[in-house]
Motif scaffolding. Structure first.
Motif: not given
Lengths: 247, 247
Positions: A9-11, A56, A76, A80, A85-90, A127, A238
């Motif tokens: 995910g990312y912003q 997004h 992850p 990570n 922090r505005d990109i995260r591997v889930y 957003r 999104y």
């Protein structure tokens, strides 16, 4: 060699889209830089969707080949720790060597978020699309029904894409209102360039009374971009999920 | 002369809190600069709550005195046109000349947002506290019940505040889980410095099993800051509403 798929995910606001560029910071670049720190290798990562600047993601999918022996469930955490922090591997998954996150995707789900009120929302400013005018939601919901099914969506495509066919299947498309927020959730086997944003822009013009909901089938049939509505801005979009035959 | 109350929202991440400071950009400063452009006067605006750096607001309340003759319903449009988009004025009201947004407030409502999962959330990174460990939500809900009512909250106050009494009344406090998000909604006649953040930090320690939910009454009674939990970070806190006798 291993083929690793990651869900991330990312912003979008902080990046010039997904795809690596020469003079702008992109999500792909940030992930590749993090992977270099983790694996010691300069890897190329393939994203399922080349999201535009400002768009997004809650469920982008990507894959890369690596010699690294790091256990898949640790990937992850490792990536990570090197990412902003505005990109995260889930999630990370080990895939067959021929798995390709873009070519093998069988569908995608997007949401589009609109704030419909007088002054917008400070906390949603990058957003959601702020639409000031009053909207006829009933008409928008009726219009939205017409997109479901298999159609030639040439009228809902921005120029600049090189795909051969403009036929796509929309499996489901749902529009609902929650207080001052309007959300479109749309799921299909694939989307043309800017297709969701043009569908959203068209729905908003239906809500404003500029386009009749009854005209949507004729607009689709026309295959003429001019007949559809405006392209809604990137920052309301999104990427929620990328589907594969073997999830 | 007129006394104007405004209700506003802002994204706390970009500002060093509400209150004007010498070497940092604050929300108060941004609103006062916008008001100067609108009215031509250098006005002082009084905020109901001096939110800390990083704390968000959906319903901050503030007031200012002005000679400006601008109609009250036009004020939000005028100020918003001069404000950055992550600060928005939602409403303006004409108040009696003795109205003071801070002294006359009869209560406040806050929410606190937690993401409880392994990797956090890219889209909530500066909008919710990321807690990695598994939490016992049932215990947290039980613990939270003990805060409701009139208590001396000295154990839930950071030093640095100069208020005379540490007795406060919590009218309602609700904690719920929605997927990986935990939300606390708390409403009271007033809050000590960092009180909501310390209550949240304590609830998280209950969820982790470090504090028993049965010990909350004794912790309150002790009036000792050391007995309560950690102070939850600022970026999960939202000022939702400021109450007055005459809404």
């Amino acid at each position: 060699m291993r083929n690793i798929q990651i869900i991330l995910g990312y912003q979008g606001s902080s990046y010039h889209g997904w795809q690596r560029q020469k003079n702008a910071i992109t999500v792909q670049q940030k992930v590749e830089e993090a992977l270099k720190e983790v694996t010691g290798q300069q890897l190329e990562i393939i994203g399922a969707s080349r999201t535009d600047s400002g768009v997004h993601a809650n469920g982008q999918s990507a894959n890369f080949l690596t010699h690294s022996k790091i256990p898949v469930d640790k990937i992850p955490y490792a990536i990570n720790s090197k990412l902003p922090r505005d990109i995260r591997v889930y999630q990370a998954l080990e895939r067959p060597m021929d798995f390709h996150s873009r070519y093998h995707s069988t569908g995608k789900k997007y949401t589009y978020h609109v704030i419909n009120n007088a002054f917008g929302s400070a906390l949603d400013f990058n957003r959601a699309w702020h639409v000031q005018k009053a909207l006829n939601i009933e008409h928008m919901i009726k219009a939205n029904q017409h997109f479901i099914g298999t159609h030639d969506f040439a009228a809902f495509r921005s120029t600049g894409s090189s795909v051969k066919t403009s036929e796509r299947t929309i499996y489901a498309s749902k529009l609902w209102q929650r207080e001052e927020k309007l959300i479109l959730e749309i799921k299909g086997n694939g989307f043309l360039y800017n297709m969701v944003r043009i569908i959203m822009g068209t729905l908003i013009e239906v809500g404003m009374g500029k386009i009749s909901h009854k005209d949507i089938p004729a607009i689709i049939q026309s295959r003429e971009r001019d007949r559809a509505g405006i392209t809604a801005p990137a920052h309301g979009l999104y990427l929620e999920k990328v589907y594969y035959e073997n999830p």
